[in-house]
Design a protein around this motif. Structure first.
Motif, PDB file in Angstrom:
ATOM      1  N   ALA A  98       0.896  -1.090   0.183  1.00 40.99           N
ATOM      2  CA  ALA A  98      -0.010   0.112   0.039  1.00 40.99           C
ATOM      3  C   ALA A  98       0.778   1.366  -0.070  1.00 40.99           C
ATOM      4  N   MET A  99       1.952   1.260   0.917  1.00 39.72           N
ATOM      5  CA  MET A  99       2.870   2.572   0.758  1.00 39.72           C
ATOM      6  C   MET A  99       3.307   2.646  -0.685  1.00 39.72           C
ATOM      7  N   GLY A 100       3.848   1.431  -1.231  1.00 41.80           N
ATOM      8  CA  GLY A 100       4.326   1.338  -2.549  1.00 41.80           C
ATOM      9  C   GLY A 100       3.360   2.281  -3.464  1.00 41.80           C
ATOM     10  N   ARG A 101       2.292   1.896  -3.578  1.00 45.02           N
ATOM     11  CA  ARG A 101       1.261   2.434  -4.257  1.00 45.02           C
ATOM     12  C   ARG A 101       1.121   3.894  -3.980  1.00 45.02           C
ATOM     13  N   PHE A 102       1.329   4.281  -2.832  1.00 49.29           N
ATOM     14  CA  PHE A 102       1.000   5.674  -2.439  1.00 49.29           C
ATOM     15  C   PHE A 102       2.307   6.613  -2.836  1.00 49.29           C
TER      16      PHE A 102
ATOM     17  N   ALA B 100      -3.188  17.473   3.286  1.00 48.54           N
ATOM     18  CA  ALA B 100      -4.172  16.443   2.230  1.00 48.54           C
ATOM     19  C   ALA B 100      -3.459  15.262   1.944  1.00 48.54           C
ATOM     20  N   TRP B 101      -2.284  15.346   1.509  1.00 48.21           N
ATOM     21  CA  TRP B 101      -1.402  14.091   0.985  1.00 48.21           C
ATOM     22  C   TRP B 101      -1.285  13.071   2.111  1.00 48.21           C
ATOM     23  N   VAL B 102      -0.791  13.785   3.308  1.00 53.13           N
ATOM     24  CA  VAL B 102      -0.348  12.679   4.309  1.00 53.13           C
ATOM     25  C   VAL B 102      -1.839  12.204   4.841  1.00 53.13           C
ATOM     26  N   LYS B 103      -2.977  12.477   4.764  1.00 52.51           N
ATOM     27  CA  LYS B 103      -4.546  12.228   5.082  1.00 52.51           C
ATOM     28  C   LYS B 103      -4.540  11.206   4.167  1.00 52.51           C
ATOM     29  N   ARG B 104      -4.067  11.127   3.066  1.00 56.82           N
ATOM     30  CA  ARG B 104      -4.198   9.905   2.191  1.00 56.82           C
ATOM     31  C   ARG B 104      -3.268   8.815   2.229  1.00 56.82           C
ATOM     32  N   CYS B 105      -2.188   8.823   2.947  1.00 57.92           N
ATOM     33  CA  CYS B 105      -1.147   8.079   3.185  1.00 57.92           C
ATOM     34  C   CYS B 105      -1.873   6.835   3.956  1.00 57.92           C
ATOM     35  N   PRO B 106      -1.605   5.489   3.786  1.00 59.83           N
ATOM     36  CA  PRO B 106      -1.749   4.329   4.491  1.00 59.83           C
ATOM     37  C   PRO B 106      -0.909   4.537   5.917  1.00 59.83           C
ATOM     38  N   ASN B 107      -1.674   3.851   6.632  1.00 58.81           N
ATOM     39  CA  ASN B 107      -1.078   3.701   8.211  1.00 58.81           C
ATOM     40  C   ASN B 107       0.203   3.259   8.065  1.00 58.81           C
TER      41      ASN B 107
ATOM     42  N   SER C 155       0.225   5.467  14.754  1.00 56.19           N
ATOM     43  CA  SER C 155       1.477   6.051  14.276  1.00 56.19           C
ATOM     44  C   SER C 155       1.172   7.597  14.170  1.00 56.19           C
ATOM     45  N   GLU C 156       2.303   8.205  13.950  1.00 51.83           N
ATOM     46  CA  GLU C 156       2.270   9.510  13.777  1.00 51.83           C
ATOM     47  C   GLU C 156       3.226  10.040  12.564  1.00 51.83           C
ATOM     48  N   ILE C 157       2.936  11.063  11.744  1.00 44.43           N
ATOM     49  CA  ILE C 157       3.476  11.694  10.939  1.00 44.43           C
ATOM     50  C   ILE C 157       3.686  13.136  11.138  1.00 44.43           C
ATOM     51  N   GLU C 158       4.857  13.517  10.726  1.00 43.55           N
ATOM     52  CA  GLU C 158       5.155  14.926  11.212  1.00 43.55           C
ATOM     53  C   GLU C 158       5.311  15.794   9.828  1.00 43.55           C
TER      54      GLU C 158
END
Length: 124
Positions: free
Chosen positions: A29-33, A97-104, A110-113
């Motif tokens: 999923a991360m690869g597709r993102f 907006a892009w981070v909100k589309r990111c798979p967990n 988890s957290e993304i900054e």
């Protein structure tokens, strides 16, 4: 605007990558993102596979001319980074907006900054 997008480490990520059906699905999923980010012209650089646990890393502490090497693992996993991207976006709202589309990026919470980079024009 350039931003660094940081995937924060967790207790689990500090244990190392364990290949399971769930982690393989997450990586796919991360690869597709990542492919979407590249196609959109957003992603400029990053670690598409993630970083190893801090137990495999080293830190270097600076105090004037003295350099001290610190062997991992480092304390406080939630303060560590386990992955990153460098993105070019029009503004912080687009980055969010892009981070909100990111798979967990991790099993469980988890957290993304997102942090803007200084531009030479900012330092004027």
């Amino acid at each position: 605007m350039r931003v660094m997008v940081l995937v924060k480490a967790t207790e689990d990520s500090e244990k190392g990558f364990v290949p399971t059906a769930e982690t393989r699905e997450m990586m796919e999923a991360m690869g597709r993102f990542n492919d979407e980010l590249v196609k959109a012209g957003i992603m400029k650089d990053g670690d598409c596979d993630g970083l190893t646990p801090s137990s495999q890393g080293k830190g270097i502490a600076f105090d004037g001319p003295v350099r001290t090497v610190i062997d991992g693992p480092f304390p406080y996993p939630r303060e560590l980074v386990t992955g990153f991207w460098l993105w070019e976006v029009k503004d912080m709202n687009e980055a969010v907006a892009w981070v909100k589309r990111c798979p967990n990026p991790m099993p469980g919470p988890s957290e993304i900054e997102i942090r803007p980079l200084y531009e030479m024009s900012d330092l004027g």
